[in-house]
Design an enzyme around this catalytic site. Structure first.
Site, PDB file in Angstrom:
ATOM      1  N   ASP A  72      37.409  24.763  64.508  1.00  0.00           N
ATOM      2  CA  ASP A  72      38.409  25.448  63.704  1.00  0.00           C
ATOM      3  C   ASP A  72      39.426  26.082  64.668  1.00  0.00           C
ATOM      4  O   ASP A  72      39.264  26.056  65.889  1.00  0.00           O
ATOM      5  CB  ASP A  72      37.776  26.488  62.765  1.00  0.00           C
ATOM      6  CG  ASP A  72      38.699  26.784  61.579  1.00  0.00           C
ATOM      7  OD1 ASP A  72      39.897  26.437  61.636  1.00  0.00           O
ATOM      8  OD2 ASP A  72      38.228  27.374  60.577  1.00  0.00           O
TER       9      ASP A  72
HETATM   10  C1  NOJ Z   1      41.833  27.859  59.931  1.00  0.00           C
HETATM   11  C2  NOJ Z   1      41.032  27.591  58.703  1.00  0.00           C
HETATM   12  O1  NOJ Z   1      39.797  28.243  58.776  1.00  0.00           O
HETATM   13  C3  NOJ Z   1      40.790  26.114  58.429  1.00  0.00           C
HETATM   14  O2  NOJ Z   1      40.236  25.987  57.160  1.00  0.00           O
HETATM   15  C4  NOJ Z   1      42.068  25.337  58.541  1.00  0.00           C
HETATM   16  O3  NOJ Z   1      41.827  23.981  58.266  1.00  0.00           O
HETATM   17  C5  NOJ Z   1      42.630  25.529  59.935  1.00  0.00           C
HETATM   18  N1  NOJ Z   1      42.927  26.941  60.149  1.00  0.00           N
HETATM   19  C6  NOJ Z   1      43.891  24.699  60.176  1.00  0.00           C
HETATM   20  O4  NOJ Z   1      44.938  25.209  59.460  1.00  0.00           O
END
Ligand code: NOJ
Length: 761
Positions: free
Chosen positions: A289
């Site tokens: 993430d």
């Molecule tokens: C953080 C988020 O937790 C995740 O769900 C998302 O896909 C990513 N950022 C990318 O934007």
């Protein structure tokens, strides 16, 4: 090199002759292996590390696309893909750079958070799950993929399948609720919809199941927080939806921000390799993430360089944003702290994802500008979004059948959500263009035509306090008015009306990432507005906008009808009008428990019993497991949702009182539509294992059927139970069932059920 190529070709031919059934799969994989091996032999270490790097393009595309930081990195092959860039022209230009101006011409992955639609926006995922309609979810994912791919995207960071039992966590809006069985079916539906026929078509994209794992159990509902959980609970209650996505062939997995057994998921070898890859057989791409390798430093686990080593060794392939892989692994390799094989394995999996998407044979597969012109926000997609939205609304209360409203007289539409064009879609809808969407007011006016007069007043701000409102509305601000004047105007409008429809609750950005709440009531200014409207004595319908369960005790007692419309997407206005005026009867059923108090959280239907359950669920029963000041009961249970019509359940039968070994047992029930409307009902089946080696939940959803019954119609519904439905992970984490007694329960929600007992040999 030529000799190796020949060997590969011979191998391929050999396979073709050898096993006809596995032929095409093996052939394909061998070809892919040969291709990637050949490519990797020509790559420098730096270029391989580049493939592991996934920056957020949004921050890097500045000024001209061709001259920004991102384009430099592409030319040098320092990235494997990017995300957060919208627009086919930009994406096309960047892909051209990769394919024409980099040394090895490796195409790019282009990611985006396409969570519930792209330009056509569908209801938020929590709402979608309340349809209990897996085909609808698959259709929404299919349309999302058609639109996103027509605008250059080849990879979506969806589905989010985190089980969540705590409404304080804003990200509850992004998942399918609290149940692992329903969540698993939904997970598969999303994957099928996005990836279609194995990403062969130019409108089929790579899905990414997230957040692996357990992110929905963030302590105290606070985002990014710690998770600490027994293996038993993981296996029995949380892991199933991720596994279902893997079983459905999801091409990528995103690890979660939280720790698991003390180690950040990002670098948790047990989670990412032992469980995901070895036990479940996941062979696809594993991405972190956002910045989570770097965040291991704040976790107090390791600074960037060490964190990168640990993430790679745990099984991570791609580093989202932190640049730890790109900038530190070379040195770590020299120091012997990682091996070339580890880097190669990760690089191979990134390249395989590109190969499977077909990007090596056609790097511009997703850059067809004709499709961009023809496939976005089409009438057909919007019509699906409208229909699907109507399936997700949950009727929580309907005193004296106030709903549906007749289209006549004067109807007052009041509330800050009534004319809030930019707030209808909910969180994760940055890819759409709200100026093209209708408002609720427009939808209701158009449905009413000249048969009824629709009066309107905003009625209140979201919150009294401007700063609190600014935080709550985030990227979707609303124009503020004077608190007193807004209320006065609303009361003047209400005084002229025959019926009041109050459109209020949360605004779009009050749920989703990074918006945890400790108070789950409707925000102050809107609560006062609603109270003032009810005080007029006129019939009041609450159209509730929310991304999470709210505490609605006052509303449940005092408001005549409550229709929870969540955030219904770009077609909200028309979809709400369809249901409000009875063109469609509501059929949504909650997939998340609505509490009576924040103090009850986490609250969920499939809980374990204590040694001292409170049989009557009274408020306070000393020495029973309960609260001094609140009952254990939810306000609205899992599975709950009314219709305009009345469904009556009768004649629950089981085909035998014993389920024989390797046999099956049929449970049947008659459902009759005794009301005046045609409508859908979701018939739910729950099981309870009475005694087992480990304590088992008081009930667990094991089947459901969504049926359409015309007014007056009856239908017998049959469910088949086999040993598989009785299985769970025991204390040795073996997936087994135990002979003994079970209760089977059937009903229209998890509380109102009829029960029969059977034995298992
Ligand atoms: C953080 C988020 O937790 C995740 O769900 C998302 O896909 C990513 N950022 C990318 O934007």
């Amino acid at each position: 090199m030529m000799r190796r190529m020949k060997r590969c070709c011979l191998l391929v031919i050999y396979n073709i002759l050898l096993i006809p059934t596995l032929l095409s799969q093996n052939h394909y994989e061998n070809e892919m292996d040969c291709f990637i091996t050949d490519l990797m032999e020509r790559m420098t270490l730096r270029e391989k590390l580049g493939q592991l790097n996934l920056p957020s393009g949004g921050d890097l595309v500045t000024g001209s696309v061709m001259n920004g930081e991102l384009s430099d990195m592409i030319r040098k092959q320092e990235i494997g893909g990017f995300f957060n860039v919208k627009g086919i022209q930009k994406i096309n230009a960047l892909q051209h750079l990769a394919v024409e101006e980099s040394r090895l011409k490796i195409p790019l992955l282009v990611g985006a958070d396409v969570i519930h639609g792209y330009e056509t926006i569908f209801p938020i995922p929590l709402a979608l799950s309340c349809s209990w309609d897996t085909l609808a979810v698959e259709r929404m994912a299919r349309i999302s993929a058609i639109e996103a791919s027509a605008d250059g995207i080849n990879w979506t960071f969806s589905p989010m399948v985190d089980i969540c039992r705590d409404a304080r966590w804003g990200r509850i809006a992004e998942g399918s609720g609290e149940d692992p069985y329903l969540g698993s079916l939904m997970a598969k539906a999303y994957v099928r919809g996005y990836q279609g026929n194995n990403m062969q078509g130019n409108d089929e994209i790579l899905a990414c199941v997230k957040h692996f794992a357990l992110y929905g159990a963030s302590e105290s509902g606070r985002d990014y927080n710690v998770v600490d959980m027994s293996r038993l609970r993981m296996y029995n209650e949380y892991l199933a939806p991720y596994k279902a996505a893997v079983d459905a062939g999801v091409g990528s997995v995103m690890s979660s921000f939280n720790i698991v057994d003390g180690i950040p998921a990002t670098a948790n070898k047990w989670l990412l390799t032992d469980l995901l890859r070895d036990e479940w057989g996941f062979g696809g791409l594993l991405v972190t993430d956002y910045n989570s390798i770097a965040e291991m430093s704040s976790h107090g686990v390791a600074p960037l360089k060490e964190a990168s080593i640990r993430a790679l060794q745990a099984g991570t392939d791609m580093d989202m944003v932190s640049c730890g892989f790109l900038n530190t692994l070379e040195e770590s390799l020299k120091e012997g702290k990682v091996t070339e094989e580890q880097i190669n394995a990760a690089c191979r999996r990134v390249l395989e994802a590109k190969y499977k998407l077909g990007l090596f044979s056609d790097p511009y597969k997703y850059c067809d500008t004709l499709r961009t012109r023809e496939k976005l926000y089409t009438a057909e997609h919007r019509s699906s979004a409208r229909t699907i939205a109507t399936e997700t609304f949950v009727l929580l209360k309907n005193d004296r059948h106030l709903l549906p409203l007749d289209i006549k007289g004067k109807i007052a539409l009041i509330g800050p959500m009534a004319d809030a064009r930019n707030n209808m879609c909910g969180m994760w809808s940055m890819t759409c263009t709200p100026s093209r969407h209708g408002t609720l007011l427009e939808g209701i006016r158009s449905a009413a035509g000249d048969k009824a007069e629709i009066l309107y007043a905003k009625g209140s701000n979201i919150y009294y306090d401007a700063e609190t409102e600014k935080a709550a509305t985030g990227i979707r601000p609303l124009e503020r008015g004077d608190n007193r004047q807004l209320l006065d105007e609303a009361l003047r409008i209400a005084a002229r009306a025959d019926v009041i429809v109050a459109a209020l609750g949360e605004c779009a950005e009050m749920s989703g990432e990074s918006v945890s709440r400790t108070n789950l009531e409707i925000p102050d200014a809107q609560q006062d507005l609603l109270k003032a409207l009810v005080k007029t004595g006129k019939p009041v319908v609450l159209l509730l906008f929310t991304g999470r369960p709210l505490v609605l005790n006052w509303e449940a007692t005092n408001v005549h009808s409550i229709l929870n419309v969540w955030f219904g997407g770009s077609e909200t206005g028309d979809a709400v009008a369809d249901v409000l005026f009875g063109k469609v009867a509501p059929s949504g059923k909650l997939t998340t428990t609505f509490p009576r108090s924040v103090g009850q959280l986490p609250l969920f239907y499939n809980h374990l019993n204590t040694g001292r359950p409170d049989p009557d669920n009274r408020i306070f029963n000393r020495y029973a497991s309960n609260y001094l000041d609140e009952s254990n009961e939810p306000l609205y249970p899992f599975g709950y949702g009314l219709s305009y019509t009345d469904f009556v359940y009768s004649d629950l039968q089981i085909s035998s009182e014993t389920l024989p070994k390797n046999g099956e047992l049929t449970v049947s029930v008659t459902v009759t539509n005794k009301g005046n409307y045609d409508g859908y009902e979701t018939v739910q089946l729950y099981l309870r294992d009475i005694y087992a080696e480990i304590a088992r939940p008081v009930k667990e959803l094991k089947g459901f059927e969504r049926i359409f019954l015309k007014s007056g119609e009856s239908r017998d519904i049959n469910f088949v139970i086999t040993e598989n439905d009785l299985k769970f992970y025991n204390s040795g984490l073996e997936y087994i069932y135990e002979p003994g007694e079970f209760d089977v329960m059937v009903g229209s929600n998890s509380r109102d059920v009829q029960t029969k007992r059977f034995k298992v040999e």
